[in-house]
Design an enzyme around this catalytic site. Structure first.
Site, PDB file in Angstrom:
ATOM      1  N   TRP A   1       0.942  -1.200   0.032  1.00 24.49           N
ATOM      2  CA  TRP A   1       0.066   0.156   0.143  1.00 24.49           C
ATOM      3  C   TRP A   1       0.956   1.222   0.049  1.00 24.49           C
ATOM      4  O   TRP A   1       1.699   1.427   0.793  1.00 24.49           O
ATOM      5  CB  TRP A   1      -0.900  -0.301   1.250  1.00 24.49           C
ATOM      6  CG  TRP A   1      -1.793   1.172   1.441  1.00 24.49           C
ATOM      7  CD1 TRP A   1      -1.928   2.470   0.605  1.00 24.49           C
ATOM      8  CD2 TRP A   1      -2.911   1.563   2.385  1.00 24.49           C
ATOM      9  NE1 TRP A   1      -2.837   3.180   1.263  1.00 24.49           N
ATOM     10  CE2 TRP A   1      -3.614   2.512   2.313  1.00 24.49           C
ATOM     11  CE3 TRP A   1      -3.309   0.573   3.622  1.00 24.49           C
ATOM     12  CZ2 TRP A   1      -4.497   3.067   3.122  1.00 24.49           C
ATOM     13  CZ3 TRP A   1      -4.284   1.061   4.319  1.00 24.49           C
ATOM     14  CH2 TRP A   1      -4.762   2.365   4.138  1.00 24.49           C
ATOM     15  N   GLU A   2       0.906   2.041  -1.113  1.00 23.83           N
ATOM     16  CA  GLU A   2       1.812   3.194  -1.206  1.00 23.83           C
ATOM     17  C   GLU A   2       0.994   4.387  -1.496  1.00 23.83           C
ATOM     18  O   GLU A   2       0.489   4.733  -2.311  1.00 23.83           O
ATOM     19  CB  GLU A   2       2.582   3.054  -2.513  1.00 23.83           C
ATOM     20  CG  GLU A   2       3.502   1.858  -2.260  1.00 23.83           C
ATOM     21  CD  GLU A   2       4.356   1.644  -3.601  1.00 23.83           C
ATOM     22  OE1 GLU A   2       4.730   2.572  -4.498  1.00 23.83           O
ATOM     23  OE2 GLU A   2       4.630   0.587  -4.006  1.00 23.83           O
ATOM     24  N   PHE A   3       0.757   5.160  -0.454  1.00 23.95           N
ATOM     25  CA  PHE A   3       1.002   4.836   1.041  1.00 23.95           C
ATOM     26  C   PHE A   3      -0.152   5.176   2.067  1.00 23.95           C
ATOM     27  O   PHE A   3      -0.767   6.331   1.623  1.00 23.95           O
ATOM     28  CB  PHE A   3       2.242   5.432   1.559  1.00 23.95           C
ATOM     29  CG  PHE A   3       3.619   5.547   0.616  1.00 23.95           C
ATOM     30  CD1 PHE A   3       4.253   4.192   0.884  1.00 23.95           C
ATOM     31  CD2 PHE A   3       3.840   6.243  -0.390  1.00 23.95           C
ATOM     32  CE1 PHE A   3       5.486   4.161  -0.003  1.00 23.95           C
ATOM     33  CE2 PHE A   3       5.006   6.177  -1.255  1.00 23.95           C
ATOM     34  CZ  PHE A   3       5.716   5.139  -0.888  1.00 23.95           C
TER      35      PHE A   3
END
Ligand SMILES: *[C@@H]1O[C@H](CO)[C@@H](O)[C@H](O)[C@H]1NC(C)=O
Ligand SMILES: *[C@@H]1O[C@H](CO)[C@@H](O)[C@H](O)[C@H]1NC(C)=O
Ligand SMILES: *[C@@H]1O[C@H](CO)[C@@H](O)[C@H](O)[C@H]1NC(C)=O
Ligand SMILES: *[C@@H]1O[C@H](CO)[C@@H](O)[C@H](O)[C@H]1NC(C)=O
Ligand SMILES: *[C@@H]1O[C@H](CO)[C@@H](O)[C@H](O)[C@H]1NC(C)=O
Ligand SMILES: *[C@@H]1O[C@H](CO)[C@@H](O)[C@H](O)[C@H]1NC(C)=O
Ligand SMILES: *[C@@H]1O[C@H](CO)[C@@H](O)[C@H](O)[C@H]1NC(C)=O
Length: 511
Positions: free
Chosen positions: A222-224
């Site tokens: 998961w960015e971010f």
């Protein structure tokens, strides 16, 4: 000459010559069609711009994860499912798998309506038949007279091929981990953490898909998460639920005496601004590894030029800063930190002159720049993007490769066009391996396998890194080497399992 001899020969020899010609033409046409099928590749990973924040985080107690690997270092590599397409033509069997401990398969995405996860490309993941290129490229992996059988039971797609390879690769064992998310899928994480039902569906579907497709674990990318009330805590909850679901799968398989664990890891931001507000020590209780994305420190978004995957720096943008931030501020066990490295360079078109002659003392960082340089045919052919250069194509033609020992980065400079490119080379990754040893880290990984040089071992990043680790690379086998896991799979899916035909074939489990 050929046609002459054909006319002078007997009728039978003419026919046999024509037959051979026909066969050759068929093979050529087939090979051309095969290439054509690989359509143009899709979007790539890029990164957002960094703002400088700076908040203090209290010291926390040291925590232990469920599965710190004491059997050697991680030498991992991400494989992306758009790699088979033009102009990459890069397949799992192109990776030198005898050198890696983990292949991270990127990416699965989240369906925000159902919460479930799904393939981002069914054909690449699960449908294309790689038997022919596999047989051509690595015939030594296919045991002589059973190759026809292999053709019948080889699981399809890149996922199927990786499963086959991890159970047939002689000598070296490795794990394959399903990576969920990636740069383009961050919005969907935001959606599911807000809704209990979607979150549960995500967790159930992730574990189900992982097992059904033969992966040894899950990697979250998961960015971010943003710094607000819901996202950091939502991420923690998601990780906790996922670990608990993996644990229950393990007890279903093994009963009381759990013999092995499915791995859970996080591809983590490697700079303070996206780290300081995350509940790192709490998340750490549930995961095995933090894959620190210690690269992309400088790029098109930056104010000045800089090395993009440097280990050290006067500023906070360095691998060393991120690693020590995790250890010193959050009390994370160093063995769980995996140092990220880049199998690509990032370029800048530097403004002004005064950089000639280019010597070891020419300072190319901290300069102003006008863009990241135009996409040349040379880069495009090797599947670079504007500003991104696959390592296998570096140093840029006509330039000299240099190494900056202070920052630990390689670079090259095209004086004529003022193009500065920073990247990892064998020298920088050897130093990084020393750093991993000295700081007792978990190991290292690369984004991504496509950029690596496989043709010349003395240029290979993975090889140099492993040498630096004194070849102490984890040989932990796949979960599916365990007979109880295989039996559970066969009982659960029967003949409908993606891997059933192959598992039934696997010698050691033949009934
Ligand atoms: C290999 O690395 C592990 C850490 O992952 C360490 O515990 C072990 O002592 C090392 N073995 C050798 C022979 O250096
Ligand atoms: C893979 O790596 C091993 C270990 O470095 C090496 O011996 C082997 O030749 C490599 N294989 C290929 C096909 O490059
Ligand atoms: C992939 O296949 C699954 C199952 O057959 C299907 O539900 C899904 O819609 C497909 N996805 C794509 C992108 O084709
Ligand atoms: C060929 O097949 C036979 C019979 O199944 C088997 O015993 C032999 O080991 C196989 N040879 C190879 C090279 O796989
Ligand atoms: C958190 O931030 C994200 C991105 O800015 C936003 O979509 C989300 O609604 C925010 N949630 C809360 C509770 O503020
Ligand atoms: C680059 O800039 C930083 C401050 O932003 C400074 O500390 C560093 O010394 C500079 N490096 C060089 C080589 O000029
Ligand atoms: C392999 O790489 C080494 C080191 O860069 C170089 O000296 C050598 O010429 C290369 N060999 C080939 C065949 O390209």
């Amino acid at each position: 000459m050929v046609s002459l001899s054909l006319y002078h020969g007997s009728k039978t020899s003419l026919i046999s010559h024509l037959l051979i010609l026909l066969i050759i033409v068929t093979i050529v046409i087939e090979m051309c069609l095969y290439k054509k099928i690989f359509k143009n590749q899709r979007s790539n990973k890029i990164r957002d711009s960094f703002n400088n924040g700076g908040h203090k985080v209290p010291n926390m107690d040291q925590t232990q994860g469920p599965n710190v690997d004491g059997e050697g270092f991680v030498s991992g590599v991400y494989y992306s499912n758009w790699s088979p397409y033009k102009p990459r033509f890069h397949f799992p069997h192109d990776i030198n798998l005898t050198q890696v401990s983990h292949v991270y398969y990127a990416f699965f995405r989240i369906n925000p309506r159902t919460g479930g996860i799904e393939s981002t490309d069914n054909w690449s993941d699960l449908e294309m038949n790689l038997y022919k290129p596999l047989a051509i490229k690595s015939s030594e992996l296919i045991d002589g007279n059973s190759s026809n059988d292999i053709q019948k039971i080889l699981p399809l797609g890149c996922i199927g091929e990786l499963f086959y390879l991890k159970h047939s690769c002689s000598g070296k064992k490795f794990k394959v981990i399903m990576s969920i998310g990636g740069w383009s899928d961050s919005e969907n994480f935001k959606v599911i953490i807000k809704n209990e039902n979607l979150l549960q569906a995500f967790v159930d579907s992730s574990v189900e898909t992982m097992f059904k497709l033969g992966f040894d674990g899950i990697d979250l990318d998961w960015e971010f998460p943003e710094n607000n009330k819901s996202e950091p805590q939502g991420y923690l909850k998601l990780v906790r639920m996922l670990r608990s679901k993996l644990n229950s799968l393990e007890s279903q398989i093994f009963g009381e005496g759990v013999e092995d664990h499915f791995q859970l890891s996080i591809a983590a931001p490697a700079f303070k601004d996206k780290l300081y507000y995350l509940p790192i020590p709490e998340i750490d209780q549930y995961i095995d590894y933090w894959n620190m994305m210690t690269y992309d420190y400088y790029g098109s978004w930056s104010e000045t030029t800089g090395y993009h995957s440097n280990l050290f720096s006067e500023t906070e943008l360095s691998g060393n800063f991120a690693i020590h931030y995790m250890i010193d501020k959050f009390g994370i066990n160093s063995r769980k930190l995996v140092l990220g490295m880049a199998a690509y360079g990032r370029s800048f078109h530097i403004k002004g002159s005064g950089f000639q002659p280019f010597t070891q003392n020419t300072i190319l960082i901290n300069q102003s720049f006008k863009g990241v340089g135009k996409l040349t045919k040379e880069v495009n052919k090797a599947d670079g993007k504007e500003g991104i250069w696959p390592y296998k194509n570096l140093p840029k033609k006509g330039t000299i490769e240099r190494y900056d020992p202070k920052y630990v980065s390689a670079y090259c400079f095209d004086e004529k066009n003022s193009i500065f490119i920073s990247y990892d080379n064998t020298k920088s990754v050897k130093t990084k391996a020393e750093y991993v040893l000295h700081n007792k880290l978990g190991g290292g990984f690369w984004w991504e396998s496509c950029g690596e040089t496989y043709a010349n071992e003395s240029r290979s990043l993975i090889h140099a890194f492993n040498e630096g680790l004194r070849s102490n690379v984890s040989t932990k086998p796949s979960m599916f080497e365990n007979e109880r896991v295989v039996n559970f799979y066969l009982n659960k899916y029967g003949n409908n399992g993606f891997l059933t035909p192959y598992l039934k074939h696997m010698d050691s489990f033949k009934q």
